[in-house]
Every structure is written in C-alpha cells, then in structure tokens.
Motif scaffolding. Sequence first.
Motif, PDB file in Angstrom:
ATOM      1  N   SER A 125       1.304   3.373   8.998  1.00 35.27           N
ATOM      2  CA  SER A 125       1.966   2.280   8.301  1.00 35.27           C
ATOM      3  C   SER A 125       3.305   1.871   8.906  1.00 35.27           C
ATOM      4  O   SER A 125       3.901   0.901   8.461  1.00 35.27           O
ATOM      5  CB  SER A 125       2.199   2.666   6.830  1.00 35.27           C
ATOM      6  N   ASN A 146       6.507   7.810  -6.325  1.00 39.75           N
ATOM      7  CA  ASN A 146       5.897   7.768  -7.653  1.00 39.75           C
ATOM      8  C   ASN A 146       5.986   9.069  -8.438  1.00 39.75           C
ATOM      9  O   ASN A 146       6.032   9.051  -9.672  1.00 39.75           O
ATOM     10  CB  ASN A 146       4.437   7.321  -7.522  1.00 39.75           C
ATOM     11  N   SER A 191       2.460   1.903  -3.471  1.00 34.36           N
ATOM     12  CA  SER A 191       1.512   2.363  -4.488  1.00 34.36           C
ATOM     13  C   SER A 191       1.021   3.785  -4.228  1.00 34.36           C
ATOM     14  O   SER A 191       0.658   4.503  -5.157  1.00 34.36           O
ATOM     15  CB  SER A 191       0.310   1.417  -4.561  1.00 34.36           C
ATOM     16  N   SER A 192       1.040   4.212  -2.966  1.00 36.01           N
ATOM     17  CA  SER A 192       0.480   5.525  -2.626  1.00 36.01           C
ATOM     18  C   SER A 192       1.526   6.611  -2.401  1.00 36.01           C
ATOM     19  O   SER A 192       1.180   7.794  -2.326  1.00 36.01           O
ATOM     20  CB  SER A 192      -0.392   5.412  -1.372  1.00 36.01           C
ATOM     21  N   SER A 193       2.795   6.237  -2.283  1.00 32.98           N
ATOM     22  CA  SER A 193       3.832   7.200  -1.925  1.00 32.98           C
ATOM     23  C   SER A 193       4.044   8.247  -3.010  1.00 32.98           C
ATOM     24  O   SER A 193       4.496   7.941  -4.125  1.00 32.98           O
ATOM     25  CB  SER A 193       5.148   6.475  -1.646  1.00 32.98           C
ATOM     26  N   LYS A 194       3.763   9.485  -2.685  1.00 27.45           N
ATOM     27  CA  LYS A 194       4.020  10.595  -3.601  1.00 27.45           C
ATOM     28  C   LYS A 194       5.518  10.767  -3.817  1.00 27.45           C
ATOM     29  O   LYS A 194       5.974  11.039  -4.931  1.00 27.45           O
ATOM     30  CB  LYS A 194       3.409  11.872  -3.029  1.00 27.45           C
ATOM     31  N   ASN A 245       2.703  11.650   4.731  1.00 24.28           N
ATOM     32  CA  ASN A 245       1.363  11.286   5.186  1.00 24.28           C
ATOM     33  C   ASN A 245       1.082   9.796   5.055  1.00 24.28           C
ATOM     34  O   ASN A 245       0.367   9.212   5.872  1.00 24.28           O
ATOM     35  CB  ASN A 245       0.303  12.068   4.392  1.00 24.28           C
ATOM     36  N   GLU A 246       1.655   9.157   4.021  1.00 21.67           N
ATOM     37  CA  GLU A 246       1.384   7.738   3.785  1.00 21.67           C
ATOM     38  C   GLU A 246       1.943   6.850   4.895  1.00 21.67           C
ATOM     39  O   GLU A 246       1.577   5.683   5.005  1.00 21.67           O
ATOM     40  CB  GLU A 246       1.990   7.314   2.445  1.00 21.67           C
ATOM     41  N   SER A 300       0.830  -1.209   0.000  1.00 22.22           N
ATOM     42  CA  SER A 300       0.000   0.000   0.000  1.00 22.22           C
ATOM     43  C   SER A 300       0.862   1.255   0.000  1.00 22.22           C
ATOM     44  O   SER A 300       0.570   2.233  -0.713  1.00 22.22           O
ATOM     45  CB  SER A 300      -0.920  -0.016   1.219  1.00 22.22           C
ATOM     46  N   PHE A 301       1.930   1.233   0.763  1.00 23.17           N
ATOM     47  CA  PHE A 301       2.825   2.383   0.843  1.00 23.17           C
ATOM     48  C   PHE A 301       3.495   2.646  -0.493  1.00 23.17           C
ATOM     49  O   PHE A 301       3.566   3.798  -0.953  1.00 23.17           O
ATOM     50  CB  PHE A 301       3.871   2.137   1.933  1.00 23.17           C
TER      51      PHE A 301
END
Length: 383
Positions: A146, A45, A39-42, A141-142, A36-37
């Motif tokens: 986590s 990515n 895939s969501s990490s600004k 924030n991610e 999840s981290f």
Amino acid sequence: MDTAERKHSVPVLYVTGSHYECGYEMGRTFKSLISSFLSSSKLLNEYLLPVYESVEGRKVYDQTLSFVKEKYPQYVNEIQGIADGSDSELHKLMLFHFDEILPNVTNQHKSEIESSGCSTVYLNNSSNSQHFLTHTEDAANECLNSFYLVSAHVMSEEPYGKFKVKEEKFTALCYPGHIGGYTMGYNSHGLVLTINTLVANKLLINKAPRHFITRQLMTARNYEEAMEIIKDSGCGSADGFSINMKFIGKNNSSDFNNIEVGPAIDSQSQMDVLKVSGDGSFIHCNHYVRLNIQEYSDYYMRATKARYETLTKLPEPKTKEDIINMLGDTSHDEHWVFRCKSDYGTKTICVGIFDFIKGTWSLYKGNPKENKPVAVLHLEIDA
C-alpha cells in the motif's frame, strides 16, 4: 520463508502546488489505498481510535492538534488535503501522525500492538568506489502493498510555518495517508535520509510530533539548517527517533550523520550526533545506543535488539553485496532482519539502497538477496 504475497510494483506521484493542493492530489490519486488501509489497520482501529474516543485521549488529541496548527500549519493543511482528496476523516489521519503520543501520555499503551521498525546500514569504501546508505522499511502488514512514492514541488505564496519556507522539492516513500519524511527519501538540496523509530518510555504533549519534524527536515538546505530543525529550539520533540543522513551534490558535507533524538528537555530536542567521516560503516536499528533515555520494554524492543546484534555480528561490509546479504538476513531463530514470517505483525515492506557514487535510489519489494529492484530512481539534486 516469505509467505506474504508481494506486488512487485511501486506507484509514483509527481505533484506540484500548494501544501493543500499537493495533499489533495495525494489523497485523490491514492484514495483506494488510503481507504483500504484505514479500514484494515489494526494500529488505528484497535489501538489509536479507542484512545482517541476516551475523555483523556480526546483532550490530548485536541491539545496536540492545536499545537501543530500553530507551529506547522502548512503540514496540517497538507494532511487536510489528503483527507479531503481521499474522502477520509481528518482525525484518523492525524492519529497516525501523532503516533504513540496519545496512548503514552494517557497510560493506555498496548504492548501487543507491534510498532514499526527499520534497520539502516551505511558504507563508505573509497578504495573500490562503494558508498551507500541502505535501509529496510518495516511497517504494519497492511502497508505491505500500500505504500507509494511522492515527488513533490510545493510552493507557497509567502514563507510558511515556524521555519518560514516558501518552496520545497523532495521525493519520499509514504505510507497510505501519511505526509513524507518519516521513512526514507531525499530533497533537491542534496539531503538523503532514512528514519529509525525509537520508543522512549515517556512522551510529551505540547511538543513537536516526530512526523512533523522529519517532514520539516525535507526542506533543509544544508547541515546547519537540518540541525536547527531537529533541535527545534523553543519547543523540541515530543517523542523519539533516529535520523541517518548525508548531504550530497553542492552541499556535500563529506560526513554521514546519525542523530539520535529524544523527547525535549529545556525546550529543545535531546540529541546525540555521531559523525562518520571518510571510510567506514555504521548500523542502527530501533533502540537508543548513545542517548541515555529509558525505553519502553516489550516484544518490540527485544526484536530490534536481536536484529541489531545479528547485523553487528556479521563481517563488516565492504561492498554492496555485503550490505544486501545483511539486509536480507534471515539467520536468527525468531527475529529476522528481513522480516517476512507469516506470524510477524510487522513486515519489511521494502528495502532502499541509496548509491552516492551513481546518484541512484533502488527499491526492492522482495528480499534483495533473491530479487532485483523494482525501481531505480535518479537522485535529482539541484546543481
């Protein structure tokens, strides 16, 4: 006001084995958090991956990976284990451990991607038995719900890596997919530490990434050994960071130390060591106070200096309650010490309080002024 939904729990993994085996169990156990981290990490990515995919960025990545495989093969194996256990791509995890090196060296830095931060307050007041090392862990924030703790007993058949270590025992707070050391934690030899990220304007290749130096630091058996690891003679650090540390138990050096570290000069890390002996207090955030190093000037630097100014203007702490009020401070118009505004790209994901008198490590998920710790761990130091 804290608008983020904070889960008041902290997962803990107790693990033993080789570096790869421990990494694999970390990846397998926290697979969903890591996936999840990633895939969501600004940060990953929108920032690190585009640099990695450029010709210049891939060249720097390959050089850095080759370097750490030679100098820190045990930790490369540990990260490989995390990748395999979580079914993740190795290069994505490595990019977090190389941090700002690729974008800085290739001149692809993006100031709008807010870096993580942290605020550290130390207090020794012997008159009323108050002795603490405390820390706000600020991250993307991610990471808010986590992160996890890893308590590892790592064993190698032969002495391993540049510093020839055969056995490691430590407990550390870890971001998803990361090795321990670059946040806060302690080892069985009595080393207790917290880390502040420092942002030097010019970083280096073919030098040691800070995540690997601080991971190695978790093996230090005494103050002298810790200094040798940080200095990293013959190589030195690629980037900047600040270490707040003290040895307790049989290796008690009596002094608290803050070490500001900068990119290497003459094949060793730049270092400025400040000792706090006896009673006193100390504050550090995310900018150089003593080393004369040019820093990257952006929103992040303004934010960290604002936090530092807020903390230094408050009355000098005398008690645990004073420190809690400092770490939970939200008085600044824009840059709070306890970072929880909805528009922040970085949040205070937890607060840690090491109590050297009681031998405990307390973790708070919410503002410590308003919440009790979600976990209180006993510091397991070898006698």
